[in-house]
Design an enzyme around this catalytic site. Structure first.
Site, PDB file in Angstrom:
ATOM      1  N   PHE A   1      11.734   1.971  10.540  1.00 40.90           N
ATOM      2  CA  PHE A   1      12.154   0.834   9.686  1.00 40.90           C
ATOM      3  C   PHE A   1      12.128  -0.541  10.305  1.00 40.90           C
ATOM      4  O   PHE A   1      12.623  -0.750  11.534  1.00 40.90           O
ATOM      5  CB  PHE A   1      13.622   1.180   8.961  1.00 40.90           C
ATOM      6  CG  PHE A   1      14.027  -0.070   8.020  1.00 40.90           C
ATOM      7  CD1 PHE A   1      13.644   0.214   6.729  1.00 40.90           C
ATOM      8  CD2 PHE A   1      15.018  -0.754   8.408  1.00 40.90           C
ATOM      9  CE1 PHE A   1      14.002  -0.651   5.669  1.00 40.90           C
ATOM     10  CE2 PHE A   1      15.179  -1.912   7.319  1.00 40.90           C
ATOM     11  CZ  PHE A   1      14.792  -1.565   5.794  1.00 40.90           C
ATOM     12  N   VAL A   2      11.512  -1.467   9.490  1.00 42.25           N
ATOM     13  CA  VAL A   2      11.651  -3.059  10.117  1.00 42.25           C
ATOM     14  C   VAL A   2      12.062  -3.790   8.847  1.00 42.25           C
ATOM     15  O   VAL A   2      11.688  -3.369   7.610  1.00 42.25           O
ATOM     16  CB  VAL A   2      10.222  -3.178  10.420  1.00 42.25           C
ATOM     17  CG1 VAL A   2      10.032  -4.772  10.641  1.00 42.25           C
ATOM     18  CG2 VAL A   2       9.549  -2.631  11.425  1.00 42.25           C
TER      19      VAL A   2
ATOM     20  N   LYS B   1       3.907  -8.088  10.660  1.00 39.01           N
ATOM     21  CA  LYS B   1       3.805  -8.752  12.026  1.00 39.01           C
ATOM     22  C   LYS B   1       3.325  -7.726  13.237  1.00 39.01           C
ATOM     23  O   LYS B   1       3.264  -8.231  14.386  1.00 39.01           O
ATOM     24  CB  LYS B   1       5.007  -9.291  12.183  1.00 39.01           C
ATOM     25  CG  LYS B   1       5.725 -10.418  11.076  1.00 39.01           C
ATOM     26  CD  LYS B   1       4.957 -11.418  10.873  1.00 39.01           C
ATOM     27  CE  LYS B   1       5.532 -12.436  10.243  1.00 39.01           C
ATOM     28  NZ  LYS B   1       5.914 -11.978   8.743  1.00 39.01           N
TER      29      LYS B   1
ATOM     30  N   PHE C   1       5.395  -5.294  14.039  1.00 37.86           N
ATOM     31  CA  PHE C   1       6.457  -4.600  14.854  1.00 37.86           C
ATOM     32  C   PHE C   1       6.630  -3.149  14.466  1.00 37.86           C
ATOM     33  O   PHE C   1       7.132  -2.419  15.249  1.00 37.86           O
ATOM     34  CB  PHE C   1       7.776  -5.381  14.204  1.00 37.86           C
ATOM     35  CG  PHE C   1       7.876  -6.861  14.601  1.00 37.86           C
ATOM     36  CD1 PHE C   1       7.149  -7.133  15.956  1.00 37.86           C
ATOM     37  CD2 PHE C   1       8.400  -7.732  13.854  1.00 37.86           C
ATOM     38  CE1 PHE C   1       7.360  -8.466  16.211  1.00 37.86           C
ATOM     39  CE2 PHE C   1       8.261  -9.183  14.003  1.00 37.86           C
ATOM     40  CZ  PHE C   1       7.829  -9.582  15.280  1.00 37.86           C
ATOM     41  N   GLY C   2       6.383  -2.500  13.174  1.00 38.39           N
ATOM     42  CA  GLY C   2       6.185  -1.304  13.125  1.00 38.39           C
ATOM     43  C   GLY C   2       5.525  -0.200  14.261  1.00 38.39           C
ATOM     44  O   GLY C   2       5.789   0.585  14.472  1.00 38.39           O
TER      45      GLY C   2
ATOM     46  N   TYR D   1      -0.528   4.232   8.892  1.00 39.10           N
ATOM     47  CA  TYR D   1      -0.269   5.385   9.531  1.00 39.10           C
ATOM     48  C   TYR D   1      -1.762   5.857  10.042  1.00 39.10           C
ATOM     49  O   TYR D   1      -1.994   6.057  11.107  1.00 39.10           O
ATOM     50  CB  TYR D   1       0.458   6.644   9.107  1.00 39.10           C
ATOM     51  CG  TYR D   1       1.709   6.688   9.159  1.00 39.10           C
ATOM     52  CD1 TYR D   1       2.581   5.745  10.031  1.00 39.10           C
ATOM     53  CD2 TYR D   1       2.544   6.672   7.994  1.00 39.10           C
ATOM     54  CE1 TYR D   1       3.886   5.743  10.136  1.00 39.10           C
ATOM     55  CE2 TYR D   1       3.980   6.997   7.783  1.00 39.10           C
ATOM     56  CZ  TYR D   1       4.551   6.304   9.080  1.00 39.10           C
ATOM     57  OH  TYR D   1       5.951   6.125   8.660  1.00 39.10           O
TER      58      TYR D   1
END
Length: 235
Positions: free
Chosen positions: A162-163, A170, A172-173, A207
């Protein structure tokens, strides 16, 4: 607990760097750190799990408390990577100077990313971990060991990724999931796996872009609630 549900796929971002180059301006740097979470991080983890339940439309199944998370995720006998493990993603407008290693099994990963625009975080105050250094939590990933008899190797199962909303798209995930994958490789594990809600096409695309294979032929089976409790009364 809800299945892993990351943010929508990130848009291309510049490669992380440690400072300005001769060819491009500095822009708006955001300093990031991925570290092992501790029991003191539970209030932030609890809030993010609730936000994830809202995103997944599963708040009716949300019953976790800070107390229950603390006792199950951070028991005295829990050992990172051999039990429930949480990587926390922290961000700051300033370089990290509080390099505290909470466990010798993992050294925090620190990077700086240059963004075109600054990030406005309306919830920053409630997700601050270090007000002196202006550090706040942006996301987390929770995973634990499983085993493949076909490979005869252990692996990692990602329960939650989760972000927080203002930090999505951005990259981050991808940073969080990549860190889990790198740890699996480091430990000689055979795979990293997770599940995704079939309506979450952004997550599925994300994914697939990371190289994951979506297994259409498998279905998740789950015993929980009354169905599970019934086995406690049978001989």
């Amino acid at each position: 607990m809800a299945a892993a549900a990351p943010p929508p796929p990130p848009t291309p971002v510049p490669e992380p760097s440690m400072g300005p180059s001769e060819d491009s301006p500095l822009g708006h740097p955001i300093f990031t750190r991925i570290r092992l979470a501790t029991a003191s991080d539970v209030p932030h983890i609890h809030k993010m799990i609730h936000q994830m339940a809202v995103f997944e439309r599963l708040t009716h199944l949300f019953s976790a408390t800070e107390s229950s998370l603390t006792s199950t995720l951070f028991s005295p006998t829990a050992k990172p990577f051999y039990s429930f493990t949480v990587f926390l993603l922290e961000v700051s407008p300033n370089p990290f100077t509080d390099y505290v290693i909470t466990d010798p099994s993992f050294t925090p990963l620190v990077k700086v990313i240059n963004l075109d625009l600054p990030i406005e975080d309306p919830e920053k105050e409630s997700f601050t971990t270090n007000p002196v250094h202006d550090i706040s939590v942006a996301g987390f990933v929770l995973f634990f060991p499983n085993y493949s008899t076909f490979l005869a190797k252990p692996g990692f199962y990602v329960e939650d990724l989760f972000v927080r909303e203002c930090y999505r798209r951005k990259g981050f995930g991808k940073m969080l999931l990549s860190t889990v994958a790198k740890q699996a490789v480091k430990m000689g594990y055979g795979r990293v796996e997770w599940v995704v809600l079939d309506w979450n096409m952004n997550a599925i695309k994300f994914y697939e872009e990371m190289g994951a294979k979506i297994l259409q032929e498998w279905r998740v089976c789950r015993l929980t609630g009354d169905a599970l409790e019934a086995y406690g009364t049978t001989d």
